[in-house]
Motif scaffolding. Structure first.
Motif, PDB file in Angstrom:
ATOM      1  N   THR A  31      -1.543   8.510   9.377  1.00 47.75           N
ATOM      2  CA  THR A  31      -1.617   7.051   9.294  1.00 47.75           C
ATOM      3  C   THR A  31      -2.282   6.423  10.512  1.00 47.75           C
ATOM      4  OG1 THR A  31       0.628   6.951  10.209  1.00 47.75           O
ATOM      5  CG2 THR A  31       0.404   6.886   7.806  1.00 47.75           C
ATOM      6  N   SER A  32      -2.286   7.135  11.650  1.00 47.44           N
ATOM      7  CA  SER A  32      -2.939   6.619  12.854  1.00 47.44           C
ATOM      8  C   SER A  32      -4.345   7.168  13.031  1.00 47.44           C
ATOM      9  CB  SER A  32      -2.098   6.950  14.095  1.00 47.44           C
ATOM     10  OG  SER A  32      -1.913   8.359  14.216  1.00 47.44           O
ATOM     11  N   ASP A  78       1.696   0.619   7.649  1.00 48.81           N
ATOM     12  CA  ASP A  78       0.387   0.855   8.251  1.00 48.81           C
ATOM     13  C   ASP A  78      -0.574   1.575   7.310  1.00 48.81           C
ATOM     14  OD1 ASP A  78       1.876   3.129   8.252  1.00 48.81           O
ATOM     15  OD2 ASP A  78       1.466   3.707  10.326  1.00 48.81           O
ATOM     16  N   ALA A  79      -0.189   1.714   6.040  1.00 48.39           N
ATOM     17  CA  ALA A  79      -1.101   2.321   5.070  1.00 48.39           C
ATOM     18  C   ALA A  79      -2.246   1.367   4.771  1.00 48.39           C
ATOM     19  CB  ALA A  79      -0.352   2.678   3.792  1.00 48.39           C
ATOM     20  N   ASP A  95     -10.127   4.464   4.757  1.00 47.99           N
ATOM     21  CA  ASP A  95      -9.501   3.381   5.513  1.00 47.99           C
ATOM     22  C   ASP A  95      -9.824   3.487   7.002  1.00 47.99           C
ATOM     23  OD1 ASP A  95      -8.307   2.008   3.410  1.00 47.99           O
ATOM     24  OD2 ASP A  95      -6.529   3.284   3.417  1.00 47.99           O
ATOM     25  N   CYS A  96      -9.795   4.695   7.535  1.00 46.10           N
ATOM     26  CA  CYS A  96     -10.095   4.879   8.959  1.00 46.10           C
ATOM     27  C   CYS A  96     -11.559   4.564   9.248  1.00 46.10           C
ATOM     28  CB  CYS A  96      -9.772   6.312   9.392  1.00 46.10           C
ATOM     29  SG  CYS A  96      -7.989   6.691   9.396  1.00 46.10           S
ATOM     30  N   ALA A  97     -12.453   4.915   8.324  1.00 47.17           N
ATOM     31  CA  ALA A  97     -13.874   4.633   8.526  1.00 47.17           C
ATOM     32  C   ALA A  97     -14.150   3.137   8.480  1.00 47.17           C
ATOM     33  CB  ALA A  97     -14.709   5.343   7.466  1.00 47.17           C
ATOM     34  N   ALA A  98     -13.314   2.379   7.765  1.00 46.91           N
ATOM     35  CA  ALA A  98     -13.524   0.932   7.642  1.00 46.91           C
ATOM     36  C   ALA A  98     -12.954   0.155   8.813  1.00 46.91           C
ATOM     37  CB  ALA A  98     -12.893   0.419   6.347  1.00 46.91           C
TER      38      ALA A  98
END
Length: 243
Positions: free
Chosen positions: A33-34, A123-124, A159-162
């Motif tokens: 998630t982080s 945090d999703a 999500d991390c790439a955004a």
């Protein structure tokens, strides 16, 4: 001789072929998630463990199979199914056999749905929420496993790439501020090019100090000694002349 060589090759292939599917099951790393790289959690497809005919298998075979399933269930932390299997193992073999045929799959599906719900944390990201909801709406163990073993990590990568790239804040300059001049307004600042001993063109000059004073004093002392010596020599000559 050739048939011995061929036999050796076949034996080697016999060891290599079973190893191939096992190597294919190794999952790559994923993101948590982080957005940190972690090892993927892979959930077991319990249906693949049932390799016997439950209708014709002996009671011993059914119990061995149940123990094997229980081991995988505990690895996946499926608590509800774990409790029910333990309870069924205490009862008759026929009840255990019946449980493995129907009730086990229903409980397993419920536990997988719970696991999907646990990924919907605060945090999703939006992609994770979307993929999880889609799997839950489908309501099938295949959809659940697909999400938990693969779809979750694909959604996290998106999500991390955004996420916006953090821009480092400007570091304050370590150069000290300019020291204010001690010269008061209206007071002329002496020219730095003027030497200390030079005249200002009007006959005025700075008094000699330091090393120049010591040199002058030395020369004066020497002159006094020479004068005294000359005086003594002259006096002696005068005395001899008078005698």
């Amino acid at each position: 001789m050739r048939w011995k060589t061929l036999a050796g090759v076949l034996v080697a292939l016999a060891f290599l072929v079973p190893a191939t599917p096992a190597a294919a099951q190794v999952e790559s790393a994923g993101l948590d998630t982080s957005c940190q790289t972690v090892e993927r959690k892979v959930y077991t497809d319990i249906r693949e463990l049932v390799t016997i005919d439950l209708d014709t298998a002996t009671d011993q075979q059914v119990r061995v199979l149940t123990s094997k399933i229980l081991s995988k269930v505990r690895t996946d932390s499926l608590t509800t199914l774990d409790d029910q299997i333990v309870e069924r193992l205490k009862g008759p073999a026929e009840e255990l056999r019946s449980f493995l045929k129907t009730d086990m799959y229903q409980t397993w599906s419920s536990d997988l749905a719970i696991k999907i719900g646990q990924t919907l944390t605060d945090d999703a990201g939006p992609k994770v929420n979307e993929a999880a909801q889609e799997a839950l709406d489908y309501g099938d163990v295949d959809a659940y496993l697909t999400y938990l073993n693969d779809g979750l990590y694909v959604a996290r990568e998106l999500d991390c790439a955004a996420q916006p790239t953090a821009t480092p804040s400007a570091t304050p300059s370590a150069t000290p501020s300019a020291t204010p001049s001690a010269t008061t307004a209206g007071t002329p600042t002496p020219d730095s090019s003027a030497s200390l001993g030079a005249s200002d063109g009007e006959g005025g000059g700075l008094a000699a100090t330091g090393a120049d004073t010591a040199t002058a004093a030395g020369i004066g002392g020497a002159l006094l000694l020479l004068g005294g010596a000359g005086y003594m020599i002259g006096r002696r000559r005068r005395t001899r002349f008078q005698a």
